[in-house]
Motif scaffolding. Structure first.
Motif, PDB file in Angstrom:
ATOM      1  N   SER A  53      86.762 -15.506  13.094  1.00 48.73           N
ATOM      2  CA  SER A  53      86.972 -16.925  12.782  1.00 48.73           C
ATOM      3  C   SER A  53      87.584 -17.631  13.983  1.00 48.73           C
ATOM      4  O   SER A  53      88.109 -17.004  14.914  1.00 48.73           O
ATOM      5  N   GLU A  54      87.539 -18.958  13.935  1.00 50.43           N
ATOM      6  CA  GLU A  54      88.157 -19.746  14.996  1.00 50.43           C
ATOM      7  C   GLU A  54      89.652 -19.454  15.081  1.00 50.43           C
ATOM      8  O   GLU A  54      90.216 -19.367  16.179  1.00 50.43           O
ATOM      9  N   ALA A  55      90.297 -19.260  13.936  1.00 48.78           N
ATOM     10  CA  ALA A  55      91.728 -18.966  13.929  1.00 48.78           C
ATOM     11  C   ALA A  55      92.019 -17.621  14.581  1.00 48.78           C
ATOM     12  O   ALA A  55      93.004 -17.471  15.322  1.00 48.78           O
TER      13      ALA A  55
ATOM     14  N   SER B 185      89.336 -21.582  21.355  1.00 52.24           N
ATOM     15  CA  SER B 185      88.824 -21.102  20.074  1.00 52.24           C
ATOM     16  C   SER B 185      87.646 -21.931  19.580  1.00 52.24           C
ATOM     17  O   SER B 185      86.853 -21.476  18.751  1.00 52.24           O
ATOM     18  N   GLY B 186      87.523 -23.156  20.094  1.00 52.64           N
ATOM     19  CA  GLY B 186      86.404 -24.006  19.695  1.00 52.64           C
ATOM     20  C   GLY B 186      85.165 -23.832  20.551  1.00 52.64           C
ATOM     21  O   GLY B 186      84.168 -24.523  20.320  1.00 52.64           O
ATOM     22  N   ALA B 187      85.204 -22.925  21.518  1.00 59.47           N
ATOM     23  CA  ALA B 187      84.042 -22.729  22.389  1.00 59.47           C
ATOM     24  C   ALA B 187      82.867 -22.156  21.607  1.00 59.47           C
ATOM     25  O   ALA B 187      83.024 -21.230  20.811  1.00 59.47           O
ATOM     26  N   VAL B 188      81.708 -22.725  21.842  1.00 59.30           N
ATOM     27  CA  VAL B 188      80.451 -22.219  21.298  1.00 59.30           C
ATOM     28  C   VAL B 188      79.404 -22.362  22.392  1.00 59.30           C
ATOM     29  O   VAL B 188      79.619 -23.103  23.365  1.00 59.30           O
ATOM     30  N   PRO B 189      78.280 -21.651  22.294  1.00 60.04           N
ATOM     31  CA  PRO B 189      77.235 -21.855  23.290  1.00 60.04           C
ATOM     32  C   PRO B 189      76.868 -23.328  23.399  1.00 60.04           C
ATOM     33  O   PRO B 189      76.666 -24.014  22.398  1.00 60.04           O
ATOM     34  N   GLY B 190      76.837 -23.843  24.619  1.00 67.18           N
ATOM     35  CA  GLY B 190      76.567 -25.248  24.847  1.00 67.18           C
ATOM     36  C   GLY B 190      77.815 -26.084  25.055  1.00 67.18           C
ATOM     37  O   GLY B 190      77.724 -27.230  25.501  1.00 67.18           O
ATOM     38  N   ARG B 191      78.987 -25.505  24.751  1.00 69.88           N
ATOM     39  CA  ARG B 191      80.244 -26.234  24.920  1.00 69.88           C
ATOM     40  C   ARG B 191      81.277 -25.380  25.659  1.00 69.88           C
ATOM     41  O   ARG B 191      82.478 -25.532  25.470  1.00 69.88           O
TER      42      ARG B 191
ATOM     43  N   PRO C 238      83.711 -18.500  27.819  1.00 71.68           N
ATOM     44  CA  PRO C 238      82.441 -17.867  27.468  1.00 71.68           C
ATOM     45  C   PRO C 238      82.606 -16.649  26.565  1.00 71.68           C
ATOM     46  O   PRO C 238      81.730 -16.371  25.732  1.00 71.68           O
ATOM     47  N   ILE C 239      83.727 -15.930  26.694  1.00 76.74           N
ATOM     48  CA  ILE C 239      83.971 -14.801  25.787  1.00 76.74           C
ATOM     49  C   ILE C 239      84.133 -15.310  24.362  1.00 76.74           C
ATOM     50  O   ILE C 239      83.569 -14.740  23.406  1.00 76.74           O
ATOM     51  N   ALA C 240      84.885 -16.384  24.197  1.00 74.31           N
ATOM     52  CA  ALA C 240      85.075 -16.965  22.861  1.00 74.31           C
ATOM     53  C   ALA C 240      83.752 -17.448  22.285  1.00 74.31           C
ATOM     54  O   ALA C 240      83.462 -17.256  21.091  1.00 74.31           O
ATOM     55  N   ALA C 241      82.929 -18.081  23.123  1.00 68.52           N
ATOM     56  CA  ALA C 241      81.615 -18.540  22.656  1.00 68.52           C
ATOM     57  C   ALA C 241      80.752 -17.366  22.238  1.00 68.52           C
ATOM     58  O   ALA C 241      80.032 -17.432  21.233  1.00 68.52           O
ATOM     59  N   ALA C 242      80.819 -16.278  22.993  1.00 65.10           N
ATOM     60  CA  ALA C 242      80.039 -15.083  22.646  1.00 65.10           C
ATOM     61  C   ALA C 242      80.538 -14.457  21.354  1.00 65.10           C
ATOM     62  O   ALA C 242      79.747 -13.936  20.554  1.00 65.10           O
TER      63      ALA C 242
END
Length: 294
Positions: A12-14, A62-68, A98-102
């Motif tokens: 989760s993001e948390a 924690s809010g990182a996602v692919p594209g952001r 990038p680790i968080a997005a992955a």
């Protein structure tokens, strides 16, 4: 007919925020040579600045996602600027985002495979946000590429920008080689130290020494030159030959190296190595011992 087994649950993001914050806090809490620690400070930054920065970074990445990914890097640096007087975590933000997005990616495979996909998908927009972060943090020498100077808005992807910087910065180089140093050296060194009976903080210090010895620190290289970085790597190898943190002789050698690195205004601060160990801690905390990261 039985339903197909569900894939592994993504954190989760948390949980990502907590892991990122704790990774930063653990890294600065270990008595690593030449760095800010609970007992040692620099003229412009102290342990509590890094502790506050840890919370700021964790929440932002924690809010990182692919594209952001680039946007998350900028938000981490901007949040840090509100609580710390100087750049404490640009390198960590660039590694953690990038680790968080992955970690949140829904594709198949372990974390490392999903990270490779995130890196392949980096965009021009990611570069623009990352460049804003670099301008805000003002690190020495990181953005000085004549092909894509950080003072201008980039027209290339973040991956391409990192390739241009890879020769002078190990953090940038990680984007070009799938975080090989983070996974294969820093994380493996941390796991080996823990398996050998060291406490977590001791293992962080040992992994940092081992990484310094294997990969000349590029923050030192930018501040003091390649010869100085190579010399520090050689001195770290001497500490390891004396036993590292596992022996009295090694600890005494580490203390001498620490004193040497703190001369001349901390120009020999092995900060890139510390950032890479923090990224390894982030992965270790996200995935847990024994989990598939391939």
């Amino acid at each position: 007919m039985r339903a197909a087994a569900a894939g592994p649950r993504r954190p989760s993001e948390a949980r990502i925020a907590a892991a990122a914050t704790l990774a930063c806090a653990l890294e600065v809490s270990a008595e690593k040579v030449g760095n800010v620690t609970p007992t040692r400070r620099f003229a412009d930054v102290r342990y509590d600045d890094f502790a506050l920065s840890a919370q700021a970074l964790g929440t932002a990445v924690s809010g990182a996602v692919p594209g952001r990914v680039g946007r998350a890097v900028y938000e981490a640096v901007a949040a840090t600027a509100r609580v710390a007087p100087s750049n404490t975590n640009l390198g960590m933000a660039l590694l953690f985002a990038p680790i968080a997005a992955a970690a949140r990616e829904t594709g198949a495979g372990g974390l490392r495979r999903r990270l490779a996909a995130v890196l392949r998908g980096l965009s021009v927009d990611d570069a623009r946000w990352a460049y804003r972060a670099i301008r805000l943090a003002r690190p020495g020498g990181l953005g000085e590429s004549p092909e894509a100077p950080v003072a201008r808005c980039p027209s290339i992807t973040l991956g391409d920008a990192m390739r241009l910087a890879a020769g002078r910065d190990t953090v940038a180089a990680e984007y070009t080689r799938g975080f090989g140093v983070t996974f294969d050296l820093a994380l493996v060194g941390l796991q080996r130290a823990l398996a050998g009976g060291l406490s977590l903080l001791e293992a962080i210090t040992q992994a940092h020494l081992e990484l310094m010895a294997r990969v000349p620190d590029t923050l030192i290289g930018r501040k003091a030159g390649a010869a100085a970085a190579a010399s520090v790597a050689a001195r770290a190898r001497a500490v390891l030959r004396a036993g590292g943190v596992r022996t009295r002789k090694g600890l005494a050698a580490a203390r001498r190296l620490d004193q040497q690195l703190r001369r001349s205004g901390n120009r020999l601060n092995p900060g890139t190595s510390a950032d890479l160990v923090a990224a390894a801690l982030f992965i270790w905390l996200l995935e847990g011992p024994g989990r598939d990261r391939s």
